[in-house]
Design a protein around this motif. Sequence first.
Motif, mmCIF file in Angstrom:
data_model
loop_
_atom_site.group_PDB
_atom_site.id
_atom_site.type_symbol
_atom_site.label_atom_id
_atom_site.label_comp_id
_atom_site.label_asym_id
_atom_site.label_seq_id
_atom_site.Cartn_x
_atom_site.Cartn_y
_atom_site.Cartn_z
ATOM 1 N N PRO A 91 34.509 43.315 34.140
ATOM 2 C CA PRO A 91 34.883 44.809 34.600
ATOM 3 C C PRO A 91 33.754 44.864 36.592
ATOM 4 O O PRO A 91 34.453 45.890 36.746
ATOM 5 N N LEU A 92 33.365 43.141 36.205
ATOM 6 C CA LEU A 92 33.545 43.643 38.151
ATOM 7 C C LEU A 92 33.698 42.939 38.754
ATOM 8 O O LEU A 92 34.231 42.132 39.491
ATOM 9 N N LYS A 93 35.124 43.962 39.307
ATOM 10 C CA LYS A 93 36.379 43.585 39.473
ATOM 11 C C LYS A 93 36.483 43.678 41.039
ATOM 12 O O LYS A 93 35.397 45.053 41.038
ATOM 13 N N PRO A 94 37.548 43.971 41.703
ATOM 14 C CA PRO A 94 37.617 44.677 43.776
ATOM 15 C C PRO A 94 37.707 45.391 43.684
ATOM 16 O O PRO A 94 38.550 45.770 42.300
ATOM 17 N N LYS A 95 37.703 46.284 44.503
ATOM 18 C CA LYS A 95 37.747 47.517 44.671
ATOM 19 C C LYS A 95 39.308 47.401 44.310
ATOM 20 O O LYS A 95 40.276 47.095 45.938
ATOM 21 N N GLY A 96 39.839 49.029 43.759
ATOM 22 C CA GLY A 96 41.503 48.749 44.223
ATOM 23 C C GLY A 96 42.358 48.309 42.811
ATOM 24 O O GLY A 96 43.497 48.827 42.806
ATOM 25 N N ALA A 97 41.706 47.205 42.688
ATOM 26 C CA ALA A 97 42.262 45.950 41.181
ATOM 27 C C ALA A 97 42.750 47.460 40.240
ATOM 28 O O ALA A 97 41.910 48.376 39.607
#
Length: 267
Positions: A91-97
């Motif tokens: 869940p800790l993915k880059p913004k916009g993914a």
Amino acid sequence: LVELMVSMFLFLIIMGIVARYFAAANQAWRVTARKNEIYANARVALDLITRDLQSAMYSNSSIPGSGIYPFYHSSGTTSTGEWLCFISQTPLKPKGATSNLCEIRYSYVKSNQTVTGATGDIGEFWLMRSCTADNSSSTLYNFVLYPYIKTDGTTRTIDVYDIYQDSSSELWKRVISNVLELKFDCYIWDTSTQTYVLDVMQDHSTPTVRGSNFPQRIRVSLTVMDDASMAKYRTLRDRSDSSADDFMNSKKLTFTKTVYMNTKESF
């Protein structure tokens, strides 16, 4: 006059005892605060690494024995410590993914070194994490997740290119500071001895047909110090003080956590 002198003498004795008590209490408080800081940082780092590993992807094929095992473990470079790179549902993915399936990397910066980070250079003793998602350029991925499959009617050959290609992925981001060492011990199940054995993973920096199997157990070891001790250690080290290493060894703490990956072979 004698009574006054006796009273003052007793008062000084009592004040000395009280002062020693407060000094000891203050020292105990400082030690406790230092350890609490270390424990808090270690817990954050190990929980994050554990969550990513527990959601790791083992293979990109539902066919047993096919596909690739997106996993890379190396001894590091001149500026970084050990690397661990894998695909994880995070869940800790880059913004916009749009997808949670990302390529994750972990490492730390060695003493007197710097690396390029997402928000500028990252100095020594930082634990770092990199997360490459589907909003990134396709050339950033270290792993080719979908191998080319050729079928001639009777036999099938699976060609996988660039299982691990170094020097890509999204840039590093800081996790916690004051990290002296980060180690990953990878174990596989030995069917002949029915025990876990330490596995030295292959270096996937060159194209190959298929990578090594994902380990069934990974032991993460993290060595950290608190801010105040780290500042003093750096001062001693920069002065070339011979007591620097002894001071570091007396203040550092090492935490270990074992993540069991089971024996899955496919995603």
